[in-house]
Motif scaffolding. Structure first.
Motif, PDB file in Angstrom:
ATOM      1  N   UNK A   1       0.823  -1.200   0.000  1.00 37.61           N
ATOM      2  CA  UNK A   1       0.000   0.000   0.000  1.00 37.61           C
ATOM      3  C   UNK A   1       0.862   1.257   0.000  1.00 37.61           C
ATOM      4  N   UNK A   2       2.024   1.171   0.630  1.00 36.91           N
ATOM      5  CA  UNK A   2       2.907   2.328   0.727  1.00 36.91           C
ATOM      6  C   UNK A   2       4.133   2.199  -0.172  1.00 36.91           C
ATOM      7  N   UNK A   3       4.015   1.376  -1.216  1.00 40.48           N
ATOM      8  CA  UNK A   3       5.072   1.314  -2.216  1.00 40.48           C
ATOM      9  C   UNK A   3       6.320   0.598  -1.772  1.00 40.48           C
ATOM     10  N   UNK A   4       6.201  -0.293  -0.792  1.00 39.82           N
ATOM     11  CA  UNK A   4       7.372  -0.965  -0.237  1.00 39.82           C
ATOM     12  C   UNK A   4       7.403  -2.434  -0.671  1.00 39.82           C
ATOM     13  N   UNK A   5       8.378  -2.845  -1.481  1.00 34.24           N
ATOM     14  CA  UNK A   5       8.512  -4.256  -1.858  1.00 34.24           C
ATOM     15  C   UNK A   5       8.830  -5.133  -0.645  1.00 34.24           C
ATOM     16  N   UNK A   6       8.535  -6.418  -0.779  1.00 31.73           N
ATOM     17  CA  UNK A   6       8.592  -7.343   0.360  1.00 31.73           C
ATOM     18  C   UNK A   6       9.501  -8.525   0.060  1.00 31.73           C
ATOM     19  N   UNK A   7      10.232  -8.961   1.088  1.00 26.67           N
ATOM     20  CA  UNK A   7      10.964 -10.224   1.052  1.00 26.67           C
ATOM     21  C   UNK A   7      10.374 -11.105   2.134  1.00 26.67           C
TER      22      UNK A   7
END
Length: 304
Positions: free
Chosen positions: A231-237
């Protein structure tokens, strides 16, 4: 007196405690069980992890008909008129394996269109500015939830040393309510690892970091931290546990033979890490490679 049309039970424990009373006092009310996640599945996976199972084995650990927790949960679902499941993967499992009537199951996902400004529709310059402005890594999650406690322990003990070897100046910001002594002992500013406690505004860390690290080794349901990050433009690992039910077109539990869960295959980061090395390599790739990061950010927004 007021008579409710609908009564919602917050998880099966509430239905066990109040279901009979509701049926007696309000027999015409529709009874809805909000499962949140499949608790019996989460507990079975935790047992497998505690027993030394591999990451692959934990994902595939499911309760059988003799499991008391599953019996209680299915009993609550059977007594209810409608059962809400946030995960389509779990909904399919409840219908096909556990035998619940599909017409009484309803998906109540966490997906929503509220994407922060600049995440969708941004041009190349805006996206690159966002990438350059962000630094380091973050994770979020209450420490009253055991999977989050274990995830931070795994990060601090096994993953972070590998990342710092590649990125000596990187920082890890850990946010979560109710940090206890077990968590706070990992606060190590000299190694760039910070236990921050509760975040007053969730968007603050999620708009400052360059990647979310969520190496969950057991759990169930859709992970709020994954969707909040996108939602806040943060990619995830994350792991197959963390990405479960967020891979478009996949409605079954992950297996080692499954297609990769990466930016190149349409996911908002790397979602199939099964070792500390996998997590570290993916974290470094997102942090250092703009093209990979940009693709992951766009994918996350699209999935949402």
């Amino acid at each position: 007196k007021d008579v409710p049309d609908v009564v919602v039970f917050d998880r099966f424990l509430a239905e066990e405690a109040f279901g009979a009373r509701v049926r007696e006092d309000f027999p015409r009310a529709v009874r809805v069980l909000d499962m949140q996640d499949a608790h019996a599945l989460r507990r079975k996976r935790m047992e497998a992890w505690k027993g030394g199972a591999s990451a692959e084995e934990v994902v595939l650990a499911t309760p059988d008909a003799r499991d008391v927790n599953l019996q209680r949960e299915l009993g609550s679902a059977t007594r209810s008129d409608v059962t809400l499941a946030c995960s389509r993967v779990e909904l399919e499992w409840l219908a096909t394996t556990c035998g619940l009537r599909r017409e009484r199951l309803c998906e109540a996902s966490f997906f929503h269109p509220r994407i922060a400004p600049g995440v969708i529709g941004a041009n190349e310059v805006e996206v690159r500015d966002d990438f350059e402005r962000r630094r380091g890594f973050a994770t979020v999650g209450t420490f009253k939830h055991l999977p989050n406690v274990d995830s931070v322990e795994f990060l601090a003990a096994e993953v972070w040393p590998l990342i710092r070897k590649e990125l000596p100046e990187a920082t890890m910001e850990v946010y979560g309510s109710y940090p206890n002594a077990k968590v706070e002992r990992f606060h190590a500013p000299k190694q760039g690892f910070y236990i921050r406690g509760r975040a007053e505004r969730l968007e603050t860390p999620l708009r400052a970091a360059r990647a979310m690290l969520a190496p969950l080794r057991f759990g169930a349901g859709i992970k709020g931290k994954v969707l909040d990050s996108w939602t806040h433009g943060l990619p995830v690992v994350t792991t197959p546990i963390g990405s479960e039910a967020t891979v478009l077109g996949v409605n079954e539990f992950w297996t080692p033979e499954a297609a990769p869960v990466t930016p190149e295959t349409g996911w908002g980061g790397f979602g199939d890490c099964t070792s500390a090395r996998d997590v570290a390599d993916a974290a470094v790739a997102l942090h250092e490679n703009f093209d990979t990061w940009r693709l992951a950010q766009a994918n996350g927004a699209r999935v949402m």
